[in-house]
Write an enzyme that holds these catalytic residues in place. Structure first.
Site, PDB file in Angstrom:
ATOM      1  NE  ARG A 142      -3.694   0.016   2.570  1.00 50.58           N
ATOM      2  CZ  ARG A 142      -4.245   0.424   3.714  1.00 50.58           C
ATOM      3  NH1 ARG A 142      -3.927  -0.170   4.855  1.00 50.58           N
ATOM      4  NH2 ARG A 142      -5.094   1.424   3.729  1.00 50.58           N
TER       5      ARG A 142
ATOM      6  CD  GLN B 143     -13.293   7.264   8.267  1.00 48.63           C
ATOM      7  OE1 GLN B 143     -13.558   6.114   8.597  1.00 48.63           O
ATOM      8  NE2 GLN B 143     -14.071   7.963   7.479  1.00 48.63           N
TER       9      GLN B 143
ATOM     10  CG  ASP C 172      -4.110   8.840   1.107  1.00 51.51           C
ATOM     11  OD1 ASP C 172      -4.116  10.007   1.530  1.00 51.51           O
ATOM     12  OD2 ASP C 172      -5.087   8.342   0.510  1.00 51.51           O
TER      13      ASP C 172
ATOM     14  CG  HIS D 124      -8.530   5.120  11.079  1.00 46.88           C
ATOM     15  ND1 HIS D 124      -9.456   4.555  10.234  1.00 46.88           N
ATOM     16  CD2 HIS D 124      -9.203   5.432  12.207  1.00 46.88           C
ATOM     17  CE1 HIS D 124     -10.638   4.540  10.832  1.00 46.88           C
ATOM     18  NE2 HIS D 124     -10.511   5.077  12.018  1.00 46.88           N
TER      19      HIS D 124
ATOM     20  N   GLY E 194       1.701  10.215  28.959  1.00 49.81           N
ATOM     21  CA  GLY E 194       0.480   9.788  29.633  1.00 49.81           C
ATOM     22  C   GLY E 194      -0.350   8.796  28.860  1.00 49.81           C
ATOM     23  CB  THR E 195      -0.518   6.920  26.078  1.00 45.30           C
ATOM     24  OG1 THR E 195      -1.018   5.716  25.488  1.00 45.30           O
ATOM     25  CG2 THR E 195       0.832   7.249  25.474  1.00 45.30           C
ATOM     26  CB  SER E 196      -1.537   2.306  29.197  1.00 54.05           C
ATOM     27  OG  SER E 196      -2.563   2.249  28.224  1.00 54.05           O
TER      28      SER E 196
ATOM     29  N   PRO F 170       4.205   8.301  35.046  1.00 52.16           N
ATOM     30  CG  PRO F 170       2.377   8.777  36.440  1.00 52.16           C
ATOM     31  CD  PRO F 170       2.859   8.898  35.028  1.00 52.16           C
TER      32      PRO F 170
ATOM     33  CB  ALA G  54       1.602  14.777  32.003  1.00 53.44           C
TER      34      ALA G  54
HETATM   35  P1  NAD Z   1     -14.496   2.354   2.877  1.00 54.78           P
HETATM   36  O1  NAD Z   1     -13.619   1.581   1.953  1.00 54.78           O
HETATM   37  O2  NAD Z   1     -15.222   1.653   3.954  1.00 54.78           O
HETATM   38  O3  NAD Z   1     -15.608   3.105   2.015  1.00 54.78           O
HETATM   39  C1  NAD Z   1     -15.282   3.870   0.896  1.00 54.78           C
HETATM   40  C2  NAD Z   1     -16.482   4.749   0.557  1.00 54.78           C
HETATM   41  O4  NAD Z   1     -16.059   5.622  -0.471  1.00 54.78           O
HETATM   42  C3  NAD Z   1     -17.702   3.975   0.043  1.00 54.78           C
HETATM   43  O5  NAD Z   1     -18.860   4.487   0.677  1.00 54.78           O
HETATM   44  C4  NAD Z   1     -17.729   4.330  -1.450  1.00 54.78           C
HETATM   45  O6  NAD Z   1     -19.024   4.374  -1.977  1.00 54.78           O
HETATM   46  C5  NAD Z   1     -17.112   5.706  -1.451  1.00 54.78           C
HETATM   47  N1  NAD Z   1     -16.440   6.046  -2.707  1.00 54.78           N
HETATM   48  C6  NAD Z   1     -15.833   5.236  -3.591  1.00 54.78           C
HETATM   49  N2  NAD Z   1     -15.317   5.947  -4.615  1.00 54.78           N
HETATM   50  C7  NAD Z   1     -15.605   7.236  -4.359  1.00 54.78           C
HETATM   51  C8  NAD Z   1     -15.337   8.456  -5.037  1.00 54.78           C
HETATM   52  N3  NAD Z   1     -14.645   8.483  -6.188  1.00 54.78           N
HETATM   53  N4  NAD Z   1     -15.789   9.618  -4.492  1.00 54.78           N
HETATM   54  C9  NAD Z   1     -16.477   9.615  -3.318  1.00 54.78           C
HETATM   55  N5  NAD Z   1     -16.759   8.480  -2.627  1.00 54.78           N
HETATM   56  C10 NAD Z   1     -16.331   7.316  -3.148  1.00 54.78           C
HETATM   57  O7  NAD Z   1     -13.591   3.504   3.475  1.00 54.78           O
HETATM   58  P2  NAD Z   1     -13.728   4.352   4.813  1.00 54.78           P
HETATM   59  O8  NAD Z   1     -15.158   4.742   5.012  1.00 54.78           O
HETATM   60  O9  NAD Z   1     -12.690   5.423   4.723  1.00 54.78           O
HETATM   61  O10 NAD Z   1     -13.354   3.414   6.071  1.00 54.78           O
HETATM   62  C11 NAD Z   1     -12.571   2.285   6.106  1.00 54.78           C
HETATM   63  C12 NAD Z   1     -11.074   2.430   6.371  1.00 54.78           C
HETATM   64  O11 NAD Z   1     -10.444   2.428   5.140  1.00 54.78           O
HETATM   65  C13 NAD Z   1     -10.535   3.663   7.040  1.00 54.78           C
HETATM   66  O12 NAD Z   1     -10.057   3.255   8.283  1.00 54.78           O
HETATM   67  C14 NAD Z   1      -9.292   4.052   6.197  1.00 54.78           C
HETATM   68  O13 NAD Z   1      -8.141   4.192   7.014  1.00 54.78           O
HETATM   69  C15 NAD Z   1      -9.101   2.857   5.315  1.00 54.78           C
HETATM   70  N6  NAD Z   1      -8.579   3.068   3.974  1.00 54.78           N
HETATM   71  C16 NAD Z   1      -7.801   4.135   3.674  1.00 54.78           C
HETATM   72  C17 NAD Z   1      -7.323   4.295   2.402  1.00 54.78           C
HETATM   73  C18 NAD Z   1      -6.439   5.468   2.106  1.00 54.78           C
HETATM   74  O14 NAD Z   1      -5.731   5.943   2.996  1.00 54.78           O
HETATM   75  N7  NAD Z   1      -6.473   5.982   0.868  1.00 54.78           N
HETATM   76  C19 NAD Z   1      -7.642   3.379   1.414  1.00 54.78           C
HETATM   77  C20 NAD Z   1      -8.433   2.282   1.756  1.00 54.78           C
HETATM   78  C21 NAD Z   1      -8.896   2.144   3.046  1.00 54.78           C
END
Ligand code: NAD
Length: 198
Positions: free
Chosen positions: A77, A108, A111, A126, A141-143, A168, A185
């Site tokens: 990735r 979330q 990248d 995340h 201050g975190t376990s 501590p 802290a």
């Molecule tokens: P998810 O994979 O659960 O859902 C993706 C959502 O994006 C879906 O609802 C989909 O319909 C929508 N989608 C797809 N293409 C789109 C577009 N072009 N424009 C707008 N929306 C679009 O992802 P999530 O909700 O972010 O949660 C799951 C976890 O996925 C998070 O914890 C995240 O860290 C991780 N994740 C991150 C990356 C990244 O960093 N690029 C990639 C994959 C997953």
């Protein structure tokens, strides 16, 4: 007059909302990077990874079961993200921050495409595939037992950062911390910053 309820009408009404906003929070997920070629967790994996499910691999249980497998997937990735470029959504969000009085970006995503599009200091709920650009990490201050957050100082240590723990009580982080400062802290942080800069 009744406004057209098509996409144009909705975007226009949302645009008006934005023009009057004082503090905008933008909350993004994997979909914002989909058009940069990074699959979401709802997309099937391809190539070497096609028989795996992303949401299974991205868990602490999966890591405990098979660290090499999960590590390999994260490396894959990382490589994919390094080759990707921010898209128009990342750029629009970065531009929006210049237009509204205050904008907080919470993502979330792991990248770094928001940063590369020009957003400053997004909150990575995340974590990040690239949590590595620091030379000193303070763990205060975190376990250090709740994952994935507990992995942050470990990653920093692996990447060559000095790790300083302030607590501590003893924690598992003591094994890798360069400085394990035992104390509260408020006392240790205040004293430490005072000595460093005054
Ligand atoms: P998810 O994979 O659960 O859902 C993706 C959502 O994006 C879906 O609802 C989909 O319909 C929508 N989608 C797809 N293409 C789109 C577009 N072009 N424009 C707008 N929306 C679009 O992802 P999530 O909700 O972010 O949660 C799951 C976890 O996925 C998070 O914890 C995240 O860290 C991780 N994740 C991150 C990356 C990244 O960093 N690029 C990639 C994959 C997953």
């Amino acid at each position: 007059m009744v406004e057209a309820d098509d996409d144009d009408g909705r975007i226009e009404r949302a645009a008006r909302l934005l023009r009057d906003a004082r503090h905008v929070v933008v909350f993004t997920g994997a979909g914002v990077s989909a058009e940069s070629g990074i699959p979401t967790f709802r997309d099937a994996l391809t190539g070497l990874w096609e028989r795996f499910d992303a949401s299974d691999l991205a868990s602490a249980d999966a890591f405990r079961r098979d660290p090499a497998l999960v590590w390999g997937w994260y490396e894959w990735r990382r490589m994919m993200v390094m080759r990707a470029q921010p898209n128009a959504a990342h750029r629009a969000i970065a531009a929006l921050a210049e237009k509204v009085p205050r904008l907080t970006l919470v993502t979330q995503n792991v990248d770094d495409l928001h940063e590369r599009a020009g957003s400053v200091g997004p909150i990575h709920l995340h974590g990040s595939l690239f949590a590595r650009a620091c030379d000193v990490l303070f763990s205060v201050g975190t376990s250090s037992v709740v994952f994935p957050a507990a992995q942050v100082p470990v990653e920093a240590h692996r990447a060559g950062a000095k790790v300083v723990q302030v607590n501590p009580n003893a924690t598992g982080l003591g094994a890798i911390a360069d400085f394990d400062l035992r104390g509260t802290a408020a006392r240790v942080m205040a004293e430490w910053v005072r000595r460093a800069f005054l």
